[in-house]
Design an enzyme around this catalytic site. Sequence first.
Site, mmCIF file in Angstrom:
data_model
loop_
_atom_site.group_PDB
_atom_site.id
_atom_site.type_symbol
_atom_site.label_atom_id
_atom_site.label_comp_id
_atom_site.label_asym_id
_atom_site.label_seq_id
_atom_site.Cartn_x
_atom_site.Cartn_y
_atom_site.Cartn_z
ATOM 1 C CG ASP A 2 43.252 37.246 33.617
ATOM 2 O OD1 ASP A 2 42.176 36.966 33.060
ATOM 3 O OD2 ASP A 2 43.430 37.117 34.846
ATOM 4 C CG HIS B 121 45.599 32.478 35.624
ATOM 5 N ND1 HIS B 121 44.783 33.035 34.656
ATOM 6 C CD2 HIS B 121 45.134 32.954 36.807
ATOM 7 C CE1 HIS B 121 43.876 33.810 35.221
ATOM 8 N NE2 HIS B 121 44.066 33.777 36.531
ATOM 9 C CE1 TYR C 227 43.875 40.073 36.434
ATOM 10 C CE2 TYR C 227 44.533 41.930 37.791
ATOM 11 C CZ TYR C 227 43.895 40.718 37.651
ATOM 12 O OH TYR C 227 43.254 40.144 38.734
#
Length: 390
Positions: free
Chosen positions: A294, A378, A250
């Site tokens: 991500d 998402h 992330y």
Amino acid sequence: MRLPLPPRLWLAAPASVSMSHISMSHSDAELASLTVAALKERLRERGLRVSGRKADLIERLSAPLSSPSPGPPPPLPPPPRAPRRPNSARPPVPIDATPRKAGAAGPGARRLRAASWNVAGLRGLLRREEGRSTLRRLVDEEGVDVLMLQETKLQESHVAEVEAALYEALGGGEAWRAAWACSTARKGYAGVSTLWRRRVGDAACRPLSVDPAHEADREGRALLWELSGASAVGGGGGGGGPRLKLINVYVPNSGADLQRLEYRTDRAAGWDARFRAAIAAQATGESRVCVCGDMNAGTTPEERASLRCFLAPPLGMRDAFRQVHGRAAGQYTYWSQRARARPANRGLRIDYFLLASGVPPAAVVDVQHLQEMHGSDHCPILLELDLARL
């Protein structure tokens, strides 16, 4: 086009009375008996002035009422607005591949299906039926072997309780193992988790350090999952071979006011540069490395340029989705909830599978954006690898 005005309506009057002076006289005695307030009310009804003494008000009411001169026509109502199209964005181009389900290659296949999903708060996701349903669909319908979650927003003290609820949503904890990285710098922030089926084989998972000198390294941003070369998936054979490494990441957000932009994107000492160095350190020998998660590649030129550095030498990674689906359009993984962007498919593609050069193209069976699965801002993304071709 200007519409014709409707005809005026007039009150009928005796022929002996001039239309320009319709008499509406009152006796002085009757008007004198009214209060000033009542006189003013009658004047207002006729559109006359209400100032002056009582005698002035009576005189004004006693005078014949002239017909009002035609004023400017009333404004026309605005033209009706055209109905708004439910989706004014460019329609997406269907991706040029058919999703493949686990086991589609037949008996003996050594396939691994990995999914990545930014859940935007795991406790909240597990409280919602939509979120639990998507998790179950990922493991049941999509046959996911490794599930990588980002932005779990957990403190270490929450892990045991949330892990039990997560296992329940996945159909039972006896089939799964899990690893967690939680933020110790800020409560309820960032965090990642990697889960894998026990039947996958000899696998282990640990935190991956990127920048020990910065608080971003204490925000639970990366986990390294390793599958030994002797492991088999889906009932396939054993044997040695290269080790597969999945990095669940992330990437730090640059922030609403871009306060972390320079730290993120500086080519020499930024977080992205340090992360690329960490990837290179893992992609040595016969190890096959895939970055999943991500990437927070926003819309600034600096962020987009930094993402391209992952694809350029010396690291030279490949975007797995583009390898399989070419230039397919409309394929996003994130939509702003505040802007209600998902129904119109106005989004960004910020979730990726990036493959190090050691992963041969033939090992990539399929990549999908599971846009029909909801529960977060998402959507989950899916990668299927043929382990035999590693």
